[in-house]
Design an enzyme around this catalytic site. Sequence first.
Site, PDB file in Angstrom:
ATOM      1  N   LYS A 106       0.857  -1.191   0.000  1.00  0.00           N
ATOM      2  CA  LYS A 106       0.000   0.000   0.000  1.00  0.00           C
ATOM      3  C   LYS A 106       0.892   1.239   0.000  1.00  0.00           C
ATOM      4  O   LYS A 106       1.758   1.368   0.871  1.00  0.00           O
ATOM      5  CB  LYS A 106      -0.877  -0.056   1.263  1.00  0.00           C
ATOM      6  CG  LYS A 106      -2.084   0.833   1.243  1.00  0.00           C
ATOM      7  CD  LYS A 106      -3.009   0.455   2.400  1.00  0.00           C
ATOM      8  CE  LYS A 106      -4.063   1.497   2.649  1.00  0.00           C
ATOM      9  NZ  LYS A 106      -4.889   1.150   3.815  1.00  0.00           N
ATOM     10  N   ARG A 169       0.451  -5.219   3.671  1.00  0.00           N
ATOM     11  CA  ARG A 169      -0.745  -5.730   4.338  1.00  0.00           C
ATOM     12  C   ARG A 169      -0.976  -7.186   3.950  1.00  0.00           C
ATOM     13  O   ARG A 169      -0.807  -7.563   2.793  1.00  0.00           O
ATOM     14  CB  ARG A 169      -1.942  -4.879   3.911  1.00  0.00           C
ATOM     15  CG  ARG A 169      -3.267  -5.402   4.433  1.00  0.00           C
ATOM     16  CD  ARG A 169      -4.305  -4.322   4.436  1.00  0.00           C
ATOM     17  NE  ARG A 169      -4.790  -3.971   3.115  1.00  0.00           N
ATOM     18  CZ  ARG A 169      -5.586  -2.922   2.879  1.00  0.00           C
ATOM     19  NH1 ARG A 169      -5.955  -2.130   3.877  1.00  0.00           N
ATOM     20  NH2 ARG A 169      -6.006  -2.656   1.661  1.00  0.00           N
ATOM     21  N   ARG A 176     -14.213  -6.911  -1.390  1.00  0.00           N
ATOM     22  CA  ARG A 176     -15.026  -5.973  -0.607  1.00  0.00           C
ATOM     23  C   ARG A 176     -16.464  -6.013  -1.112  1.00  0.00           C
ATOM     24  O   ARG A 176     -16.706  -6.465  -2.245  1.00  0.00           O
ATOM     25  CB  ARG A 176     -14.463  -4.553  -0.803  1.00  0.00           C
ATOM     26  CG  ARG A 176     -13.002  -4.437  -0.453  1.00  0.00           C
ATOM     27  CD  ARG A 176     -12.317  -3.411  -1.361  1.00  0.00           C
ATOM     28  NE  ARG A 176     -10.858  -3.432  -1.196  1.00  0.00           N
ATOM     29  CZ  ARG A 176     -10.194  -2.701  -0.312  1.00  0.00           C
ATOM     30  NH1 ARG A 176     -10.843  -1.860   0.455  1.00  0.00           N
ATOM     31  NH2 ARG A 176      -8.883  -2.795  -0.203  1.00  0.00           N
ATOM     32  N   ASP A 245     -16.773   0.011   0.295  1.00  0.00           N
ATOM     33  CA  ASP A 245     -15.478  -0.423  -0.257  1.00  0.00           C
ATOM     34  C   ASP A 245     -14.490  -0.750   0.852  1.00  0.00           C
ATOM     35  O   ASP A 245     -13.427  -1.316   0.592  1.00  0.00           O
ATOM     36  CB  ASP A 245     -14.893   0.654  -1.184  1.00  0.00           C
ATOM     37  CG  ASP A 245     -14.854   2.018  -0.535  1.00  0.00           C
ATOM     38  OD1 ASP A 245     -15.926   2.516  -0.159  1.00  0.00           O
ATOM     39  OD2 ASP A 245     -13.764   2.587  -0.383  1.00  0.00           O
ATOM     40  N   ASN A 246     -14.826  -0.395   2.087  1.00  0.00           N
ATOM     41  CA  ASN A 246     -13.967  -0.732   3.215  1.00  0.00           C
ATOM     42  C   ASN A 246     -14.598  -1.833   4.068  1.00  0.00           C
ATOM     43  O   ASN A 246     -14.309  -1.951   5.257  1.00  0.00           O
ATOM     44  CB  ASN A 246     -13.704   0.516   4.068  1.00  0.00           C
ATOM     45  CG  ASN A 246     -12.880   1.548   3.314  1.00  0.00           C
ATOM     46  OD1 ASN A 246     -12.128   1.214   2.407  1.00  0.00           O
ATOM     47  ND2 ASN A 246     -13.027   2.807   3.684  1.00  0.00           N
TER      48      ASN A 246
HETATM   49  P1  AMP Z   1      -9.821   4.932   1.289  1.00  0.00           P
HETATM   50  O1  AMP Z   1     -10.483   6.180   1.754  1.00  0.00           O
HETATM   51  O2  AMP Z   1      -8.462   4.760   1.897  1.00  0.00           O
HETATM   52  O3  AMP Z   1     -10.662   3.730   1.450  1.00  0.00           O
HETATM   53  O4  AMP Z   1      -9.543   5.138  -0.279  1.00  0.00           O
HETATM   54  C1  AMP Z   1     -10.592   5.440  -1.154  1.00  0.00           C
HETATM   55  C2  AMP Z   1     -10.115   5.400  -2.590  1.00  0.00           C
HETATM   56  O5  AMP Z   1      -9.160   6.418  -2.864  1.00  0.00           O
HETATM   57  C3  AMP Z   1      -9.459   4.101  -2.993  1.00  0.00           C
HETATM   58  O6  AMP Z   1      -9.846   3.811  -4.308  1.00  0.00           O
HETATM   59  C4  AMP Z   1      -7.990   4.435  -2.908  1.00  0.00           C
HETATM   60  O7  AMP Z   1      -7.200   3.595  -3.733  1.00  0.00           O
HETATM   61  C5  AMP Z   1      -7.984   5.871  -3.417  1.00  0.00           C
HETATM   62  N1  AMP Z   1      -6.806   6.612  -2.934  1.00  0.00           N
HETATM   63  C6  AMP Z   1      -6.581   7.065  -1.688  1.00  0.00           C
HETATM   64  N2  AMP Z   1      -5.403   7.693  -1.592  1.00  0.00           N
HETATM   65  C7  AMP Z   1      -4.853   7.657  -2.819  1.00  0.00           C
HETATM   66  C8  AMP Z   1      -3.625   8.165  -3.381  1.00  0.00           C
HETATM   67  N3  AMP Z   1      -2.725   8.801  -2.652  1.00  0.00           N
HETATM   68  N4  AMP Z   1      -3.407   7.942  -4.696  1.00  0.00           N
HETATM   69  C9  AMP Z   1      -4.308   7.294  -5.449  1.00  0.00           C
HETATM   70  N5  AMP Z   1      -5.456   6.809  -4.984  1.00  0.00           N
HETATM   71  C10 AMP Z   1      -5.743   6.984  -3.683  1.00  0.00           C
HETATM   72 MG    MG Z   2     -10.413   1.831   1.277  1.00  0.00          MG
END
Ligand code: AMP
Ligand code: MG
Length: 484
Positions: A106, A169, A176, A245-246
């Site tokens: 990640k 991880r 999901r 998605d989580n």
């Molecule tokens: P999360 O809020 O961590 O569950 O992420 C939500 C979405 O945003 C997922 O599709 C992640 O892959 C994408 N995402 C979060 N941070 C980044 C980043 N720095 N670069 C590209 N995609 C991101």
């Molecule tokens: Mg996520």
Amino acid sequence: MPFDNSYARLDEKFYQRIKPTPVKNPRIILVNRELAEEMDFPLPETDSELAELFSGNKLPLGAEPLALVYAGHQFGNFVPRLGDGRAVLLGEFLNTAGKRYDIQLKGSGQTMFSRNGDGRSPIGPVIREYIVSEAMFRLGIPTTRALAMTSTGEKVYREQEFPGGIFTRVAASHIRIGSFEYFASRNDFDAVRTLADYTINRHYPALKDSDNPYAALLEKVCSAQARLVAKWMRIGFIHGVMNTDNTTVSGETIDYGPCAFMDGYDPATVFSSIDHYGRYAYARQPSIAQWNLAAFAGCLLTLIHEDTELAKSRAEEIVEGFGAEFRKHYFSEMCAKIGLVPTSPAKDLLNEFLEILQKSKVDFTNSFRELGKAVRHEHSALLELFADRELLQNWLEKWRGELKKQGIAPETATKAMNSNNPAFIPRNHRVEEAINAAIEHNDFEPCKKLITILLLPYEEQPEYAEYMNFPEPNERVYQTFCGT
Ligand code: AMP
Ligand code: MG
């Protein structure tokens, strides 16, 4: 290397084949040797080899890196395509007993799902996920694990400049609810069926022989989530971004973003800076889990029955069953905190105790831990936590009476309570302290120390007593950030 990449054998529409983007100057910060051993994962010997491996600069033999596609409801709004925007699945590793582990990096660079993101992660969120996910594991909560943490030697730009990091991880899988939503929202029900069959094969193989495997899958995922969220409640964990998605179909906690542990007991507690309306507050977690499961059910309807009305009523019945199942797990987890079997007087006593806690806003973790000593009238430390002691004294009398009625000996009660009421949790101010030391002074010792203490969360560790303290007002963390 015994990789067996079953997800990579699915059709290409389930992922993008992509390698991690190499980083400039990787350094290994932590390796979880115990987990590597459980996985029979052969670790290279030198730090530089470890750094190359866990930064994605060198791929292990047998890896077939992928970025998985998924969609999701974020804070209730549907986003048709999310996907691994800053992560790649290296592959599925089998230990000698045949247990399967997804290994994912990640912060490993951009993919076709990055949208405007850089695909990278600052070191802060990497540290948080390592500390909290390993603590969760030791607390007995189903969770993804931490195999390693590296720094990249590169800068990541957010509202300011941060050192970059990569988190390794390990998960039962990365499927999901949002993975199903992606295909269902495109009316690609062949893909939904493929994914459902894949999930059944991988996580719930016994369902293959059931009358309706897809309804049974929905039931299993509902049960797994009910169990999981009940366990979160027991330790005062607030996930913070319970988007679909989580939410895994395996029932493991995933995606430690703005997560936090409640200090003073208040069911309305919210930490996440982006949760403006308290959607994912502590006490709302069960109903949100059910909401997410309803979204999952929606994806499976056509598989459950060809007659839409019949499918709907079957799915509704299952998702509604979540409530009763959650309450069963909840009271079993929570009544164990007061040393009782979840009878109806025990549930009343629990609720009364929680009301007293809320009224006095006393520390959730410490008051339950102290209660373990109060069985034998050693309750002076407990009383000190409360403003209204009379209320508590009355409750203690009734509670001791109930323990007697249930025929539970004091030593038995204390022992049982101590294995349900942690002495140590990753307190938010300690996690922040660990992150700040790393960012500001490149000092990972506070992080490592915290991880060591949290290896034994249910044990008294007098030498680390100050890590049991709840935060002073000036140390209190009011908001947590995704920081991604
Ligand atoms: P999360 O809020 O961590 O569950 O992420 C939500 C979405 O945003 C997922 O599709 C992640 O892959 C994408 N995402 C979060 N941070 C980044 C980043 N720095 N670069 C590209 N995609 C991101
Ligand atoms: Mg996520």
